[in-house]
Design a protein around this motif. Structure first.
Motif, PDB file in Angstrom:
ATOM      1  N   ILE A 131      23.044  -8.218  -0.028  1.00  0.00           N
ATOM      2  CA  ILE A 131      24.276  -7.781  -0.691  1.00  0.00           C
ATOM      3  C   ILE A 131      25.413  -7.670   0.325  1.00  0.00           C
ATOM      4  CG2 ILE A 131      25.375  -5.833  -1.875  1.00  0.00           C
ATOM      5  CD1 ILE A 131      22.628  -5.301  -3.181  1.00  0.00           C
ATOM      6  N   VAL A 132      25.115  -7.064   1.474  1.00  0.00           N
ATOM      7  CA  VAL A 132      26.131  -6.948   2.525  1.00  0.00           C
ATOM      8  C   VAL A 132      26.581  -8.336   2.972  1.00  0.00           C
ATOM      9  CG1 VAL A 132      26.575  -6.143   4.871  1.00  0.00           C
ATOM     10  CG2 VAL A 132      25.274  -4.709   3.305  1.00  0.00           C
ATOM     11  N   ARG A 133      25.622  -9.247   3.080  1.00  0.00           N
ATOM     12  CA  ARG A 133      25.944 -10.621   3.493  1.00  0.00           C
ATOM     13  C   ARG A 133      26.889 -11.287   2.488  1.00  0.00           C
ATOM     14  NH1 ARG A 133      23.656 -15.630   2.339  1.00  0.00           N
ATOM     15  NH2 ARG A 133      23.911 -17.207   3.990  1.00  0.00           N
ATOM     16  N   SER A 134      26.641 -11.101   1.206  1.00  0.00           N
ATOM     17  CA  SER A 134      27.508 -11.705   0.190  1.00  0.00           C
ATOM     18  C   SER A 134      28.913 -11.112   0.243  1.00  0.00           C
ATOM     19  CB  SER A 134      26.903 -11.529  -1.205  1.00  0.00           C
ATOM     20  OG  SER A 134      26.930 -10.173  -1.602  1.00  0.00           O
ATOM     21  N   VAL A 135      29.008  -9.795   0.497  1.00  0.00           N
ATOM     22  CA  VAL A 135      30.325  -9.151   0.613  1.00  0.00           C
ATOM     23  C   VAL A 135      31.056  -9.677   1.851  1.00  0.00           C
ATOM     24  CG1 VAL A 135      31.523  -6.964   0.961  1.00  0.00           C
ATOM     25  CG2 VAL A 135      29.584  -7.073  -0.607  1.00  0.00           C
ATOM     26  N   LEU A 136      30.326  -9.808   2.972  1.00  0.00           N
ATOM     27  CA  LEU A 136      30.946 -10.316   4.199  1.00  0.00           C
ATOM     28  C   LEU A 136      31.396 -11.764   4.032  1.00  0.00           C
ATOM     29  CD1 LEU A 136      28.590  -8.787   6.936  1.00  0.00           C
ATOM     30  CD2 LEU A 136      30.925  -8.097   6.374  1.00  0.00           C
ATOM     31  N   LYS A 137      30.621 -12.562   3.293  1.00  0.00           N
ATOM     32  CA  LYS A 137      31.026 -13.945   3.039  1.00  0.00           C
ATOM     33  C   LYS A 137      32.297 -13.990   2.200  1.00  0.00           C
ATOM     34  CE  LYS A 137      27.974 -17.068   1.951  1.00  0.00           C
ATOM     35  NZ  LYS A 137      26.849 -17.727   1.256  1.00  0.00           N
ATOM     36  N   ALA A 138      32.392 -13.061   1.232  1.00  0.00           N
ATOM     37  CA  ALA A 138      33.614 -12.994   0.424  1.00  0.00           C
ATOM     38  C   ALA A 138      34.805 -12.591   1.291  1.00  0.00           C
ATOM     39  CB  ALA A 138      33.422 -12.000  -0.723  1.00  0.00           C
ATOM     40  N   ILE A 139      34.580 -11.627   2.205  1.00  0.00           N
ATOM     41  CA  ILE A 139      35.648 -11.222   3.131  1.00  0.00           C
ATOM     42  C   ILE A 139      36.055 -12.391   4.012  1.00  0.00           C
ATOM     43  CG2 ILE A 139      36.185  -9.730   5.098  1.00  0.00           C
ATOM     44  CD1 ILE A 139      34.355  -7.616   3.842  1.00  0.00           C
ATOM     45  N   ARG A 140      35.050 -13.139   4.514  1.00  0.00           N
ATOM     46  CA  ARG A 140      35.340 -14.306   5.360  1.00  0.00           C
ATOM     47  C   ARG A 140      36.183 -15.330   4.610  1.00  0.00           C
ATOM     48  NH1 ARG A 140      30.533 -18.276   5.894  1.00  0.00           N
ATOM     49  NH2 ARG A 140      31.274 -18.547   3.762  1.00  0.00           N
ATOM     50  N   ASP A 141      35.771 -15.678   3.384  1.00  0.00           N
ATOM     51  CA  ASP A 141      36.504 -16.670   2.604  1.00  0.00           C
ATOM     52  C   ASP A 141      37.918 -16.187   2.284  1.00  0.00           C
ATOM     53  OD1 ASP A 141      34.204 -18.187   2.664  1.00  0.00           O
ATOM     54  OD2 ASP A 141      33.513 -17.520   0.695  1.00  0.00           O
ATOM     55  N   TYR A 142      38.043 -14.884   2.033  1.00  0.00           N
ATOM     56  CA  TYR A 142      39.363 -14.326   1.709  1.00  0.00           C
ATOM     57  C   TYR A 142      40.288 -14.391   2.925  1.00  0.00           C
ATOM     58  CZ  TYR A 142      42.944 -10.911   0.446  1.00  0.00           C
ATOM     59  OH  TYR A 142      44.143 -10.300   0.199  1.00  0.00           O
ATOM     60  N   LEU A 143      39.768 -14.001   4.094  1.00  0.00           N
ATOM     61  CA  LEU A 143      40.597 -14.008   5.300  1.00  0.00           C
ATOM     62  C   LEU A 143      40.995 -15.419   5.697  1.00  0.00           C
ATOM     63  CD1 LEU A 143      38.832 -11.281   7.489  1.00  0.00           C
ATOM     64  CD2 LEU A 143      40.963 -11.075   6.187  1.00  0.00           C
ATOM     65  N   LYS A 144      40.114 -16.390   5.454  1.00  0.00           N
ATOM     66  CA  LYS A 144      40.434 -17.777   5.801  1.00  0.00           C
ATOM     67  C   LYS A 144      41.588 -18.314   4.962  1.00  0.00           C
ATOM     68  CE  LYS A 144      36.139 -19.544   7.782  1.00  0.00           C
ATOM     69  NZ  LYS A 144      35.057 -20.549   7.655  1.00  0.00           N
ATOM     70  N   GLU A 145      41.781 -17.729   3.764  1.00  0.00           N
ATOM     71  CA  GLU A 145      42.883 -18.164   2.918  1.00  0.00           C
ATOM     72  C   GLU A 145      44.212 -17.542   3.327  1.00  0.00           C
ATOM     73  OE1 GLU A 145      41.752 -17.160  -1.028  1.00  0.00           O
ATOM     74  OE2 GLU A 145      40.249 -18.755  -1.199  1.00  0.00           O
ATOM     75  N   GLN A 146      44.157 -16.496   4.162  1.00  0.00           N
ATOM     76  CA  GLN A 146      45.383 -15.839   4.621  1.00  0.00           C
ATOM     77  C   GLN A 146      45.957 -16.599   5.826  1.00  0.00           C
ATOM     78  OE1 GLN A 146      46.438 -13.239   2.681  1.00  0.00           O
ATOM     79  NE2 GLN A 146      44.600 -13.835   1.529  1.00  0.00           N
ATOM     80  N   PRO A 147      47.220 -16.957   5.787  1.00  0.00           N
ATOM     81  CA  PRO A 147      47.808 -17.762   6.878  1.00  0.00           C
ATOM     82  C   PRO A 147      47.640 -17.134   8.260  1.00  0.00           C
ATOM     83  CG  PRO A 147      49.303 -17.659   4.996  1.00  0.00           C
ATOM     84  CD  PRO A 147      48.186 -16.702   4.702  1.00  0.00           C
ATOM     85  N   LYS A 148      47.759 -15.811   8.367  1.00  0.00           N
ATOM     86  CA  LYS A 148      47.690 -15.184   9.691  1.00  0.00           C
ATOM     87  C   LYS A 148      46.276 -15.122  10.249  1.00  0.00           C
ATOM     88  CE  LYS A 148      47.660 -10.463   7.792  1.00  0.00           C
ATOM     89  NZ  LYS A 148      48.331  -9.157   7.826  1.00  0.00           N
TER      90      LYS A 148
END
Length: 419
Positions: free
Chosen positions: A123-140
């Motif tokens: 579960i933690v891994r899936s949340v971290l993957k979502a955080i990773r994908d979200y941050l990659k979409e942020q320009p900064k």
């Protein structure tokens, strides 16, 4: 909760006992029926919570503006949580159902506990993957090595999880386990050597801003020449310009030398530094007839007039004998050609005039006199850069003959016979 579970699973044995079943048979029958009831209840809890969680998260994802909840849905976080809730119910129910079977209570309790730990990590891994994908979409954050940080966090969590599992299986005290891990730390460091080096490299690369995702890098040692598409804990992936992919160890970024072209791409121009070789024997002084003929070349016509006036005044002042061209000051076809190229480059629209603009001689070589162009193109894109450079040298090579100069070419057998 314990009293509630006793009410759910403790009523069968007394009823079976009253129905005339022996203690042993009643105990086994109640065990089987209780297991069946536990499985049915666990499945019902799973179905209910999965429906509620997945539906609720999908509704929230549609109504919110942020994309983070959509990524949680795509990474199936709700589905994993729905699995965890019935497992917790089973974990609490096992001691009640297997109260008379201490050995099996211990075995199943440990198995369910281990499964809960693994599922929690998932579960933690899936949340971290979502955080990773979200941050990659942020320009900064798009150029930051997010994968490396996520991997480091997961490695730490897996080490903790494995430690808890080991302590649970063998009933080892956590302090004892930590002491044992400290004793074998050298072995752990040896096993995770690349991971540790990769982590250190990732931190240094990020802090020093050495490489970002999207940078064009050249790494001769590994034959890499292209854009960085991924930076993780162990490797850096480079998509070369021939569409192949080169994988480079992350720690090589701080242990070996490489070239990052980001500074050039962020600057106002891309350097053009190329030369042609002029035959030394074709370089000569220009007489008045030559100058009259070359005045027809518009870019140097005014320069010839101004320069020739200066030379004539000098030669007249010092009473120079011009029966020989070597006496006094003179213009050469090579010098005039350099001036022509400089004028041509200053008018060329693809050149950045605010940066260095040179047409210079280099050290003579056995193959001739190098004439180098040192300028910067306005457009740094590969295709446009190559076009600008080729267009300039097409004109330069075609212009050589107008100044009675010759370009050096390596003699072939046929050329040798003609000479």
């Amino acid at each position: 909760m314990h009293n509630t579970l006793e009410k759910i699973f403790g009523w069968l044995y007394p009823i079976l006992n009253k129905m005339g079943f022996g203690d042993t048979l009643a105990s086994y029958l109640s065990l089987v029926l209780n297991i069946a009831i536990l499985c049915a209840l666990a499945y019902l809890i799973y179905v209910i919570f999965r429906l509620v969680l997945v539906t609720a998260m999908a509704i929230v994802a549609k109504k919110t503006k942020t994309n983070f909840d959509d990524l949680l849905v795509s990474n199936q976080t709700a589905k994993y949580i729905a699995h965890l809730i019935p497992l917790l119910f089973i974990y609490k129910s096992v001691p009640v159902i297997l109260d008379a079977y201490v050995y099996w209570e211990t075995v199943f309790g440990k198995l369910v506990g281990i499964y809960i730990i693994l599922l929690s990590l998932w579960i933690v891994r899936s949340v971290l993957k979502a955080i990773r994908d979200y941050l990659k979409e942020q320009p900064k954050y798009s150029d930051k090595p997010i994968d490396s940080y996520i991997q480091v966090i997961m490695i730490v969590l897996w080490i903790i999880g494995v430690g808890v599992i080991i302590s649970k299986i063998f009933d080892i005290n956590s302090n004892t386990l930590l002491g044992a891990l400290g004793a074998i730390s050298a072995v752990i460091i040896l096993i995770f050597r690349d991971t540790i080096l990769g982590f250190v490299a990732s931190v240094q690369v990020s802090l020093n801003d050495m490489v970002r995702i999207g940078d064009w890098v050249t790494f001769d040692k590994f034959g890499a020449d292209g854009d960085v598409i991924e930076i993780n804990l162990a490797t850096v992936k480079v998509r070369n310009f021939d569409n192949t992919t080169t994988t480079i160890p992350t720690y090589s970024l701080i242990s070996d030398s490489f070239r990052n072209w980001r500074g050039m791409l962020n600057s106002d121009g891309r350097r053009i530094k190329r030369h042609i070789l002029i035959k030394a024997k074709s370089i000569r002084f220009l007489n008045d007839d030559d100058l009259q003929k070359m005045k027809r070349i518009q870019l140097v016509s005014h320069y010839i007039d101004v320069r020739q006036d200066e030379i004539n005044k000098f030669n007249k002042t010092y009473n120079v004998d011009k029966s020989l061209s070597i006496n006094g000051r003179n213009m050469t076809n090579f010098g005039l050609f350099r001036k022509y190229i400089t004028q041509y480059l200053e008018l060329y629209p693809g050149i950045n005039k605010n940066m260095i603009l040179l047409c210079r001689q280099l050290q003579p070589t056995p193959h001739g006199m190098p004439l180098e162009i040192y300028v910067f193109s306005k457009d740094q894109r590969f295709e446009q850069y190559e076009y600008i450079m080729a267009d300039i040298f097409d004109h330069i090579i075609a212009s050589v003959a107008y100044f009675d100069l010759e370009i050096y070419e390596m003699p072939t057998d046929r050329m040798s016979l003609e000479e």
